[in-house]
Design a protein around this motif. Structure first.
Motif, short mmCIF file in Angstrom:
data_model
loop_
_atom_site.label_atom_id
_atom_site.label_comp_id
_atom_site.label_asym_id
_atom_site.label_seq_id
_atom_site.Cartn_x
_atom_site.Cartn_y
_atom_site.Cartn_z
N TRP A 185 0.84 -1.20 0.00
CA TRP A 185 0.00 0.00 0.00
C TRP A 185 0.87 1.25 0.00
O TRP A 185 1.67 1.48 0.90
N GLU A 186 0.67 2.08 -1.05
CA GLU A 186 1.39 3.34 -1.17
C GLU A 186 0.48 4.53 -0.90
O GLU A 186 0.95 5.66 -0.79
N GLY A 187 -0.83 4.31 -0.84
CA GLY A 187 -1.79 5.39 -0.70
C GLY A 187 -2.33 5.78 -2.06
O GLY A 187 -1.84 5.35 -3.11
N ASN A 188 -3.39 6.58 -2.05
CA ASN A 188 -4.02 7.06 -3.30
C ASN A 188 -4.41 5.91 -4.22
O ASN A 188 -4.18 5.96 -5.45
N ASP A 189 -4.98 4.87 -3.63
CA ASP A 189 -5.48 3.70 -4.37
C ASP A 189 -4.37 2.88 -5.03
O ASP A 189 -4.64 2.04 -5.88
N LYS A 190 -3.13 3.13 -4.65
CA LYS A 190 -2.02 2.35 -5.20
C LYS A 190 -1.63 1.28 -4.19
O LYS A 190 -1.03 1.56 -3.16
N GLY A 191 -2.04 0.04 -4.51
CA GLY A 191 -1.75 -1.04 -3.59
C GLY A 191 -2.00 -2.39 -4.22
O GLY A 191 -2.25 -2.51 -5.41
N VAL A 192 -1.95 -3.42 -3.40
CA VAL A 192 -2.10 -4.79 -3.84
C VAL A 192 -3.50 -5.28 -3.48
O VAL A 192 -3.90 -5.21 -2.31
N PHE A 193 -4.23 -5.79 -4.49
CA PHE A 193 -5.60 -6.24 -4.28
C PHE A 193 -5.83 -7.57 -4.98
O PHE A 193 -5.24 -7.85 -6.02
N THR A 194 -6.72 -8.37 -4.41
CA THR A 194 -7.02 -9.67 -4.99
C THR A 194 -8.06 -9.59 -6.09
O THR A 194 -8.21 -10.52 -6.88
N GLY A 195 -8.82 -8.49 -6.14
CA GLY A 195 -9.87 -8.35 -7.13
C GLY A 195 -11.23 -8.83 -6.66
O GLY A 195 -12.21 -8.74 -7.39
N GLY A 196 -11.31 -9.32 -5.45
CA GLY A 196 -12.57 -9.79 -4.89
C GLY A 196 -12.42 -10.10 -3.42
O GLY A 196 -11.41 -9.78 -2.81
N PHE A 197 -13.43 -10.75 -2.85
CA PHE A 197 -13.43 -11.01 -1.41
C PHE A 197 -13.59 -12.49 -1.08
O PHE A 197 -14.06 -12.86 -0.01
N ASP A 198 -13.16 -13.33 -2.02
CA ASP A 198 -13.25 -14.77 -1.81
C ASP A 198 -11.94 -15.33 -1.27
O ASP A 198 -10.86 -14.84 -1.61
N ALA A 199 -12.06 -16.37 -0.46
CA ALA A 199 -10.87 -17.06 0.06
C ALA A 199 -10.42 -18.08 -0.98
O ALA A 199 -10.61 -19.29 -0.83
N ASN A 200 -9.82 -17.57 -2.05
CA ASN A 200 -9.46 -18.43 -3.17
C ASN A 200 -7.95 -18.44 -3.41
O ASN A 200 -7.17 -17.90 -2.61
N GLU A 201 -7.55 -19.06 -4.50
CA GLU A 201 -6.12 -19.17 -4.81
C GLU A 201 -5.48 -17.79 -5.01
O GLU A 201 -4.31 -17.59 -4.66
N LYS A 202 -6.26 -16.84 -5.55
CA LYS A 202 -5.72 -15.49 -5.76
C LYS A 202 -5.37 -14.84 -4.42
O LYS A 202 -4.34 -14.17 -4.29
#
Length: 362
Positions: free
Chosen positions: A209-226
């Motif tokens: 997380w760097e701020g201003n929406d710059k960060g690491v995201f899985t793309g969803g909220f599931d407990a999956n491989e991603k």
């Protein structure tokens, strides 16, 4: 009430929710029986995470059940499986004669506003959103009570604690999607790490997380491989404290920690993971709390007694709406001075001498 802007992504989710006119989720359970002493009927609908998410849906659901018990009345609940369920699930509850409907999560905002406008005699409680879908700074329906949490304040304390605990000098975080109710944790966490570095003359690094929406995201909220792979990518960069933000995605971190064979500490969100998920007890350093259960109980009980207040509630450190969980099994592992330092930082946040910013300030 303070105003703010949401991200484009959040607006998109809201539009999707308002368009949801087909497919229903699970039908409401039959009335929960008890010695009903009131004809007031409170109801609740989850977001796609469901009531067993060990997070904000579960806490809100527990709060509604306790409120119904205190009022001596029945209640109804309905779980959503996808965002396409939100609008029809609300219509279903309206048809069941609910006097108050609690909707859990910002993704339900547009559907809640639509339902509230169509049913002005029903009281609505929207958790984790301001019900301001036209972004003009005003609530979109008078019969909605928004319940919000300035989680950045509690996350600041967690960032400070993580920076003090790390042995590698690197901590990490990742989220589900870059919605304000997700990034508020990451913002506060970063500010806490930065404050620790400034006060201690250290250089603890934050990955994810760097701020201003710059960060690491899985793309969803599931407990999956991603989710697992995302956590793994952060651990591979030498982080030994990790903060996953987004309901079940923390389970990916549990898998990644186990697979790594490293000594890594987890930080929970919303609920005290040590209490809600025993699988975390050997790993969880602390948790960033939203006291959703308490605020739900108080709001529903007040409404059941005829004292529904549609003004927004914002949970803070000062009013105990947010907080930091105990260190539990890590009590002997953290520095003996850490809790005292956190107490002083908390007081500084409350009195304003230590500023913490979040989207709720805008």
């Amino acid at each position: 009430m303070k105003t703010w802007k949401r991200t484009t992504a959040a607006a998109a989710v809201a539009l999707m929710a308002s368009a949801a006119l087909a497919a229903c989720g699970d039908a409401p359970d039959e009335d929960k029986k008890g010695s009903a002493k009131s004809d007031f009927l409170p109801c609740i609908v989850s977001d796609a995470g469901g009531f067993d998410d060990k997070s904000f849906n579960q806490l809100s659901y527990e709060g509604l059940k306790e409120a119904a018990k205190e009022l001596g009345t029945d209640y109804k609940d309905v779980q959503s499986k996808t965002d396409q369920d939100y609008a029809p699930n609300l219509e279903n509850l309206v048809g069941q004669g609910c006097d108050l409907i609690v909707t859990v999560g910002f993704a339900l905002s547009a559907a809640t506003v639509e339902s509230a406008k169509a049913n002005p005699d029903i009281e609505y409680v929207l958790i984790d959103d301001a019900a301001d879908n036209d972004f003009d700074g005003n609530k979109d329906a008078d019969n909605i009570k928004p319940i919000l949490y300035d989680t950045a304040q509690a996350a600041f304390l967690a960032g400070y604690a993580a920076a003090d605990y790390t042995k590698t000098g690197t901590v990490g975080t990742y989220g589900g999607q870059p919605f304000p109710t997700v990034t508020i944790f990451m913002d506060g966490f970063k500010q806490g790490v930065d404050y620790y570095n400034k006060e201690k003359g250290k250089d603890v690094k934050l990955i994810g997380w760097e701020g201003n929406d710059k960060g690491v995201f899985t793309g969803g909220f599931d407990a999956n491989e991603k989710a697992t792979n995302t956590a793994k990518s952060i651990l591979d960069k030498n982080a030994d404290v990790i903060l996953p933000v987004g309901g079940p995605i923390y389970q990916g971190a549990l898998t990644a920690i186990k697979d790594s064979g490293k000594d890594v500490a987890l930080i929970g969100v919303d609920a005290d993971f040590y209490e809600t998920d025993p699988n975390t007890q050997s790993l969880v350093l602390t948790s960033i709390l939203k006291n959703m259960k308490t605020s739900t109980i108080e709001t529903v009980v007040a409404a059941g007694k005829g004292d529904f207040d549609p003004e927004a509630y914002v949970g803070t450190l000062e009013n105990d709406g947010v907080g930091l969980a105990p260190f539990h099994n890590f009590e002997s592992k953290v520095n003996p001075s850490l809790q005292g330092e956190l107490d002083k930082v908390k007081q500084g946040i409350i009195d304003g001498s230590i500023p913490v910013t979040s989207y709720l300030d805008k």
